[in-house]
Design an enzyme around this catalytic site. Structure first.
Site, PDB file in Angstrom:
ATOM      1  CE  LYS A 235      -4.411  -1.782   1.355  1.00  0.00           C
ATOM      2  NZ  LYS A 235      -5.423  -1.982   2.379  1.00  0.00           N
ATOM      3  NE  ARG A 269      -8.071  -7.926   0.484  1.00  0.00           N
ATOM      4  CZ  ARG A 269      -7.602  -7.186  -0.522  1.00  0.00           C
ATOM      5  NH1 ARG A 269      -6.528  -6.437  -0.353  1.00  0.00           N
ATOM      6  NH2 ARG A 269      -8.214  -7.186  -1.685  1.00  0.00           N
TER       7      ARG A 269
HETATM    8  N1  HH2 Z   1      -7.561  -3.419   0.786  1.00  0.00           N
HETATM    9  C1  HH2 Z   1      -7.861  -3.393  -0.533  1.00  0.00           C
HETATM   10  C2  HH2 Z   1      -9.021  -4.001  -1.018  1.00  0.00           C
HETATM   11  N2  HH2 Z   1      -9.854  -4.654  -0.186  1.00  0.00           N
HETATM   12  N3  HH2 Z   1     -10.419  -5.376   1.998  1.00  0.00           N
HETATM   13  C3  HH2 Z   1     -10.155  -5.419   3.305  1.00  0.00           C
HETATM   14  N4  HH2 Z   1     -10.981  -6.071   4.140  1.00  0.00           N
HETATM   15  N5  HH2 Z   1      -9.035  -4.824   3.838  1.00  0.00           N
HETATM   16  C4  HH2 Z   1      -8.148  -4.141   3.053  1.00  0.00           C
HETATM   17  O1  HH2 Z   1      -7.167  -3.591   3.604  1.00  0.00           O
HETATM   18  C5  HH2 Z   1      -8.403  -4.078   1.647  1.00  0.00           C
HETATM   19  C6  HH2 Z   1      -9.574  -4.711   1.146  1.00  0.00           C
HETATM   20  C7  HH2 Z   1      -6.920  -2.703  -1.483  1.00  0.00           C
HETATM   21  O2  HH2 Z   1      -5.974  -3.586  -2.012  1.00  0.00           O
HETATM   22  P1  HH2 Z   1      -6.046  -4.291  -3.451  1.00  0.00           P
HETATM   23  O3  HH2 Z   1      -7.201  -5.245  -3.511  1.00  0.00           O
HETATM   24  O4  HH2 Z   1      -4.752  -4.887  -3.773  1.00  0.00           O
HETATM   25  O5  HH2 Z   1      -6.251  -3.093  -4.463  1.00  0.00           O
HETATM   26  P2  HH2 Z   1      -7.494  -2.571  -5.266  1.00  0.00           P
HETATM   27  O6  HH2 Z   1      -8.537  -2.148  -4.301  1.00  0.00           O
HETATM   28  O7  HH2 Z   1      -6.927  -1.432  -6.087  1.00  0.00           O
HETATM   29  O8  HH2 Z   1      -8.008  -3.694  -6.138  1.00  0.00           O
END
Ligand code: HH2
Length: 299
Positions: A235, A269
Site C-alpha cells: 500500500k 491480506r
Molecule cells: N484493501 C484493498 C481491497 N480490499 N479489503 C479489506 N478487508 N481490507 C483491506 O485492507 C483491503 C480490502 C486494497 O488492495 P487491493 O485489492 O490490492 O487493491 P485494489 O482495491 O486497487 O483492487
C-alpha cells in the site's frame, strides 16, 4: 452485550463461515488477493481473464494461502465504480471454478448484495465488505441467510473521496468505536457474532501517520474480541516511507506484516503468499512461543 457474548466464541480466536470453524489465533492466516480487475493499484489487468484469475488463485493456494479473496472492483483512491452486471460477470465464473478445485474458504470483496448473493450461491463462504454493511441495505440479510462470514472494514469517506482530507482526533479510538458500532449493527441485523471479522482499513481514508498509529496500536482492537484482518500489502503508506513504487514494496510490506502479527492480527491480506507464509510463521512463533520445527534445508 451479554446476548452477543453468549453466542459462542468471545475470544476472537476463530470465526465461522457456512458451518466451517476457522481458527486464526495460534497461527495467523494468509488471505491471498485475486483481483479480477483492469485497474487495481498493483496487479490491475493481470488476471482480468477468468482462466488466468483461477490459475493465479490455485497458485496462491499451493503457496500456502489459507483463504482466497476475489475482488472485481478496485477500491484504490479515485477508482471508477463498476456496474453490478460487470462485477457479477467478473466474479461469479471465478468463484464457481475455484469452489470445486480448492480446499480453502473463498471470500469475495464486494459491497453489492446481488454480487454477494450470487458469489455465495457459487460457493463463496465469506463476504469482504469494505463498507461494513453501510452501502447496501440488503447485504446483512444476504450474509445472515447464507450463514456466511463477513469482514467489516473501517473507511472514512468513499474510495472517491477518502484521501482528500482524512481527519481524526484520535484515530485508534475512533476506528475502534466505529468497528464496535458496526459489530453491533451486524448482530442486530441477524449475523452471529461468531461469523464476524473486523478490519481497521489500512489506507482507507487515512494519512501516513494514521496508518502507522493504527498498526502500532492494533492490540487495542483485540478488546473487541473478534478476529482482526489487516491489509497492508504494497500500500501507498509503504511507498511514502520507502520512496518505492508498488512493485518494489515487498520488504516494506514484510515489516508491516510482522508488526501486525505481533500486535494480534489473525488474518493477513496479501498479494505475495509464499513470502508472507514464512514471515507469519516466524513472527507468530516469537509472539506465542508456540511452533513446530521442520526439516532444515541447506543450499
Ligand atoms: N484493501 C484493498 C481491497 N480490499 N479489503 C479489506 N478487508 N481490507 C483491506 O485492507 C483491503 C480490502 C486494497 O488492495 P487491493 O485489492 O490490492 O487493491 P485494489 O482495491 O486497487 O483492487
Amino acid at each position: 452485550m451479554e446476548e452477543v457474548a453468549s453466542q459462542g466464541d468471545v475470544s476472537g480466536d476463530w470465526f465461522c463461515a457456512k458451518g466451517r470453524m476457522i481458527e486464526c489465533r495460534r497461527r495467523p492466516l494468509i488471505m491471498g488477493i485475486v483481483n479480477v480487475t483492469p485497474d487495481s493499484f498493483y496487479d490491475g489487468g493481470r488476471y482480468i481473464d477468468s482462466n488466468q484469475a483461477v490459475a493465479h488463485a490455485c497458485r496462491l493456494v499451493e503457496q500456502g494461502a489459507d483463504i482466497l479473496d476475489i475482488g472485481a472492483e478496485s477500491t484504490r483512491p479515485g477508482a471508477d465504480p463498476v456496474t453490478e452486471e460487470e462485477e457479477l460477470a467478473r466474479v461469479v465464473p471465478v468463484v464457481a471454478a475455484l469452489a470445486g478445485q480448492v480446499p480453502v474458504p473463498i471470500s469475495v470483496d464486494t459491497t453489492k448484495s446481488a454480487v454477494a448473493l450470487a458469489a455465495l450461491d457459487a460457493g463463496a463462504s465469506i463476504i469482504n465488505d469494505v463498507s461494513a454493511l453501510r452501502w447496501d441495505r440488503e447485504m446483512a440479510s444476504v450474509v445472515a441467510q447464507a450463514g456466511a462470514a463477513v469482514i467489516l472494514m473501517h473507511m472514512q469517506g468513499t474510495p472517491h473521496t477518502m484521501q482528500v482530507a482524512p481527519r481524526y482526533h484520535h484515530v485508534v479510538t475512533e476506528v475502534a468505536d466505529f468497528l464496535e458500532e458496526r459489530l453491533h449493527a451486524a448482530v442486530e441485523a441477524g449475523i452471529s457474532k461468531t461469523h464476524i471479522v473486523l478490519d481497521p482499513g489500512i489506507g482507507f481514508g487515512k494519512l501516513l501517520e494514521h496508518n502507522l498509529e493504527i498498526l502500532d496500536g492494533l492490540s487495542v482492537f483485540t478488546r473487541l474480541r473478534r478476529p482482526l484482518l489487516v491489509g497492508v500489502s504494497r500500500k501507498s503508506f509503504i511507498g511514502q516511507l520507502t520512496g518505492r513504487p508498488p512493485e518494489h514494496r515487498e520488504w516494506g510490506t514484510a515489516a508491516a506484516v510482522a508488526i501486525a502479527v505481533d500486535r494480534g492480527a489473525g488474518i493477513l491480506r496479501v498479494h505475495d503468499v509464499a513470502a508472507t507464509a514464512d514471515i507469519v510463521t516466524v513472527a507468530a512463533a516469537i509472539r506465542s512461543k508456540g511452533y513446530e520445527t521442520r526439516q532444515e534445508h541447506h543450499a
